[in-house]
Design an enzyme around this catalytic site. Structure first.
Site, PDB file in Angstrom:
ATOM      1  N   GLU A  26       0.838  -1.208   0.000  1.00 58.13           N
ATOM      2  CA  GLU A  26       0.000   0.000   0.000  1.00 58.13           C
ATOM      3  C   GLU A  26       0.871   1.256   0.000  1.00 58.13           C
ATOM      4  O   GLU A  26       2.083   1.194   0.233  1.00 58.13           O
ATOM      5  CB  GLU A  26      -0.950   0.016   1.192  1.00 58.13           C
ATOM      6  CG  GLU A  26      -0.235   0.037   2.524  1.00 58.13           C
ATOM      7  CD  GLU A  26      -1.002   0.801   3.596  1.00 58.13           C
ATOM      8  OE1 GLU A  26      -1.455   1.932   3.327  1.00 58.13           O
ATOM      9  OE2 GLU A  26      -1.120   0.258   4.711  1.00 58.13           O
ATOM     10  N   LYS A  87      -5.532  10.775   0.637  1.00 58.52           N
ATOM     11  CA  LYS A  87      -5.644   9.450   1.260  1.00 58.52           C
ATOM     12  C   LYS A  87      -6.910   8.789   0.703  1.00 58.52           C
ATOM     13  O   LYS A  87      -8.011   9.299   0.904  1.00 58.52           O
ATOM     14  CB  LYS A  87      -5.733   9.594   2.775  1.00 58.52           C
ATOM     15  CG  LYS A  87      -5.989   8.269   3.513  1.00 58.52           C
ATOM     16  CD  LYS A  87      -6.154   8.505   5.016  1.00 58.52           C
ATOM     17  CE  LYS A  87      -6.746   7.265   5.682  1.00 58.52           C
ATOM     18  NZ  LYS A  87      -7.118   7.505   7.088  1.00 58.52           N
ATOM     19  N   VAL A 107      -5.434   0.309   3.105  1.00 55.31           N
ATOM     20  CA  VAL A 107      -5.589  -1.150   3.016  1.00 55.31           C
ATOM     21  C   VAL A 107      -6.818  -1.499   2.188  1.00 55.31           C
ATOM     22  O   VAL A 107      -6.762  -2.350   1.290  1.00 55.31           O
ATOM     23  CB  VAL A 107      -5.671  -1.776   4.434  1.00 55.31           C
ATOM     24  CG1 VAL A 107      -6.113  -3.233   4.365  1.00 55.31           C
ATOM     25  CG2 VAL A 107      -4.326  -1.649   5.145  1.00 55.31           C
ATOM     26  N   ASP A 139     -16.873   5.163  14.240  1.00 56.74           N
ATOM     27  CA  ASP A 139     -15.670   5.119  13.411  1.00 56.74           C
ATOM     28  C   ASP A 139     -15.125   3.690  13.331  1.00 56.74           C
ATOM     29  O   ASP A 139     -14.429   3.210  14.228  1.00 56.74           O
ATOM     30  CB  ASP A 139     -14.597   6.071  13.959  1.00 56.74           C
ATOM     31  CG  ASP A 139     -13.442   6.238  12.977  1.00 56.74           C
ATOM     32  OD1 ASP A 139     -13.368   5.461  11.990  1.00 56.74           O
ATOM     33  OD2 ASP A 139     -12.615   7.136  13.187  1.00 56.74           O
ATOM     34  N   SER A 141     -13.079   1.371  10.519  1.00 55.00           N
ATOM     35  CA  SER A 141     -12.350   1.513   9.250  1.00 55.00           C
ATOM     36  C   SER A 141     -13.008   0.716   8.127  1.00 55.00           C
ATOM     37  O   SER A 141     -13.460  -0.420   8.323  1.00 55.00           O
ATOM     38  CB  SER A 141     -10.920   1.020   9.432  1.00 55.00           C
ATOM     39  OG  SER A 141     -10.248   1.048   8.178  1.00 55.00           O
ATOM     40  N   ALA A 142     -13.013   1.313   6.942  1.00 57.96           N
ATOM     41  CA  ALA A 142     -13.485   0.604   5.743  1.00 57.96           C
ATOM     42  C   ALA A 142     -12.602  -0.606   5.437  1.00 57.96           C
ATOM     43  O   ALA A 142     -13.002  -1.477   4.653  1.00 57.96           O
ATOM     44  CB  ALA A 142     -13.505   1.557   4.546  1.00 57.96           C
ATOM     45  N   ASP A 143     -11.422  -0.688   6.063  1.00 59.25           N
ATOM     46  CA  ASP A 143     -10.571  -1.878   5.872  1.00 59.25           C
ATOM     47  C   ASP A 143     -11.327  -3.151   6.281  1.00 59.25           C
ATOM     48  O   ASP A 143     -11.166  -4.204   5.650  1.00 59.25           O
ATOM     49  CB  ASP A 143      -9.298  -1.787   6.731  1.00 59.25           C
ATOM     50  CG  ASP A 143      -8.351  -0.677   6.296  1.00 59.25           C
ATOM     51  OD1 ASP A 143      -8.622  -0.005   5.280  1.00 59.25           O
ATOM     52  OD2 ASP A 143      -7.335  -0.476   7.005  1.00 59.25           O
ATOM     53  N   LYS A 160      -2.963  -1.512  15.681  1.00 56.61           N
ATOM     54  CA  LYS A 160      -2.463  -0.684  16.780  1.00 56.61           C
ATOM     55  C   LYS A 160      -3.482  -0.569  17.899  1.00 56.61           C
ATOM     56  O   LYS A 160      -4.686  -0.582  17.646  1.00 56.61           O
ATOM     57  CB  LYS A 160      -2.178   0.730  16.269  1.00 56.61           C
ATOM     58  CG  LYS A 160      -0.972   0.808  15.390  1.00 56.61           C
ATOM     59  CD  LYS A 160      -0.490   2.253  15.282  1.00 56.61           C
ATOM     60  CE  LYS A 160       0.859   2.283  14.619  1.00 56.61           C
ATOM     61  NZ  LYS A 160       0.757   2.492  13.175  1.00 56.61           N
TER      62      LYS A 160
HETATM   63  N1  PSU Z   1      -2.621   1.667  10.719  1.00 57.67           N
HETATM   64  C1  PSU Z   1      -1.285   1.751  10.857  1.00 57.67           C
HETATM   65  N2  PSU Z   1      -0.552   2.388   9.902  1.00 57.67           N
HETATM   66  C2  PSU Z   1      -1.134   2.922   8.788  1.00 57.67           C
HETATM   67  C3  PSU Z   1      -2.560   2.792   8.643  1.00 57.67           C
HETATM   68  C4  PSU Z   1      -3.251   2.161   9.622  1.00 57.67           C
HETATM   69  O1  PSU Z   1      -0.756   1.273  11.852  1.00 57.67           O
HETATM   70  O2  PSU Z   1      -0.437   3.501   7.947  1.00 57.67           O
HETATM   71  C5  PSU Z   1      -3.217   3.322   7.409  1.00 57.67           C
HETATM   72  C6  PSU Z   1      -3.528   2.166   6.443  1.00 57.67           C
HETATM   73  O3  PSU Z   1      -3.419   2.642   5.104  1.00 57.67           O
HETATM   74  C7  PSU Z   1      -4.984   1.844   6.767  1.00 57.67           C
HETATM   75  C8  PSU Z   1      -5.506   3.224   7.036  1.00 57.67           C
HETATM   76  O4  PSU Z   1      -5.669   1.212   5.726  1.00 57.67           O
HETATM   77  O5  PSU Z   1      -4.487   3.883   7.751  1.00 57.67           O
HETATM   78  C9  PSU Z   1      -6.789   3.165   7.836  1.00 57.67           C
HETATM   79  O6  PSU Z   1      -7.352   4.427   7.891  1.00 57.67           O
HETATM   80  P1  PSU Z   1      -8.825   4.595   8.503  1.00 57.67           P
HETATM   81  O7  PSU Z   1      -8.685   4.264   9.961  1.00 57.67           O
HETATM   82  O8  PSU Z   1      -9.151   6.025   8.238  1.00 57.67           O
HETATM   83  O9  PSU Z   1      -9.712   3.638   7.769  1.00 57.67           O
HETATM   84 MN    MN Z   2     -12.391   6.017  10.104  1.00 57.02          MN
END
Ligand code: PSU
Ligand code: MN
Length: 307
Positions: A26, A87, A107, A139, A141-143, A160
């Site tokens: 990524e 992003k 991701v 909140d 994540s879309a992951d 994390k």
């Molecule tokens: N967690 C990490 N390092 C990162 C990310 C997440 O420890 O760099 C990044 C990844 O690209 C992940 C994104 O897909 O943040 C998730 O963002 P969000 O929580 O906004 O979905």
């Molecule tokens: Mn989010």
């Protein structure tokens, strides 16, 4: 494999055509996950680690109206230095492609792109998940949604502890996503080897992981797989150090009213600051460790190709 919106680096196209091992990477981690210049240095080093493991790296990003599958040195440099890199999660790809924007993929978006490109293994640092306090902020994540719908294996060091890891594992269960801890029972917590929560599954070798991935494919499963390997012992951070830093980072985010797509990058940058850079060293070490495992899994998958 061709697609009007995908632009392959020649080396990646050749490897895919010959069914040689390829590993996706990524780009949000480069543009929004680490400070310059170590982000660029890490991007290059991780690509080299994948090559050393016998696979071809394909870093994914959006440029000039196409999803790039594999980047050259100048393109990695642009992502690492340009202040205007967007992003991009799944929801953002149509706009970014139509508008010709420069963007780094999360991701979720990298999984979508890797699957379109025919790449089965993807290496990152940590996945996004359910944020602490999600019961009021919503909140998530879309992951996690992407893992529930796209059959790509995501090699990571867990997630994390800025996240609620117990809720993250619950959502992955609901979505039918296998979560595999590698070489231990515990789900790893990125900077530390254990989250204190058992992962639902444990496998100890790349061959065993490859067999499970191929079996998921044979079942016609549409989900991804989380392959979580702990940070090497020598690079892990003390629990207390990272615990304090996470609490302080979360408090600062709340006070500053940071939310939405900015939440994760804000928290990652704060952790680097609050640990005096130690979290960055750990982050780099674990991504390299993930890259070595991802390459080994891709090699095992290629060796098991029928015919
Ligand atoms: N967690 C990490 N390092 C990162 C990310 C997440 O420890 O760099 C990044 C990844 O690209 C992940 C994104 O897909 O943040 C998730 O963002 P969000 O929580 O906004 O979905
Ligand atoms: Mn989010």
């Amino acid at each position: 494999m061709t697609h009007p919106l995908l632009a392959f680096a020649p080396e990646v196209a050749a490897a895919l055509a010959e069914h040689r091992p390829v590993v996706a990477l990524e780009s949000t981690i480069i543009a929004h996950g680490m400070p310059y210049p170590r982000n660029l240095d890490t991007a290059r080093t991780v690509e080299a680690d994948i090559r050393d493991g016998g696979a071809v790296p394909a870093t994914i990003a959006v440029m000039d109206g196409t999803v790039r599958i594999g980047l050259g040195p100048d393109e990695l440099g642009r992502l690492a230095t340009d202040a205007g890199v967007a992003k991009l999660s799944r929801r953002d790809l149509p706009w970014a492609l139509a508008a010709g924007r420069l963007g780094a993929t999360t991701v979720a978006a990298t999984m979508q792109a890797a699957h379109l490109a025919g790449i089965a293994v993807f290496v990152t640092g940590g996945i996004g998940g359910v944020h602490r306090g999600a019961e009021t902020s919503f909140d998530v994540s879309a992951d996690l949604e992407e893992l529930g719908r796209t059959p790509v294996a995501v090699v990571c060091a867990g997630a994390k502890s800025i996240l609620d890891l117990a809720k993250t594992l619950e959502v992955l269960e609901t979505k039918g996503v296998p979560v595999i801890a590698v070489g231990q029972d515990a789900f790893p917590a990125f900077f530390t080897r254990s989250s204190g929560l058992d992962a639902p599954l444990r496998l100890d070798t790349p061959a065993a992981i490859a067999r499970t991935l191929l079996t998921a494919r044979a079942l016609g499963n549409g989900q991804g797989t989380v392959i979580a390997t702990p940070v090497p012992e020598a690079d892990a951070l003390p629990d207390a150090l990272i615990g304090r830093a996470v609490d302080a980072a979360l408090a600062e985010a709340e006070a500053a009213g940071v939310g939405g797509r900015d939440a994760t990058p804000f928290l990652l940058a704060k952790l680097v600051e609050l640990t005096g850079g130690r979290s960055l060293d750990t982050n780099i070490a674990l991504v390299r460790n993930n890259a070595r495992l991802g390459a080994a899994i891709a090699v095992e998958l290629a060796a098991r190709r029928p015919g």
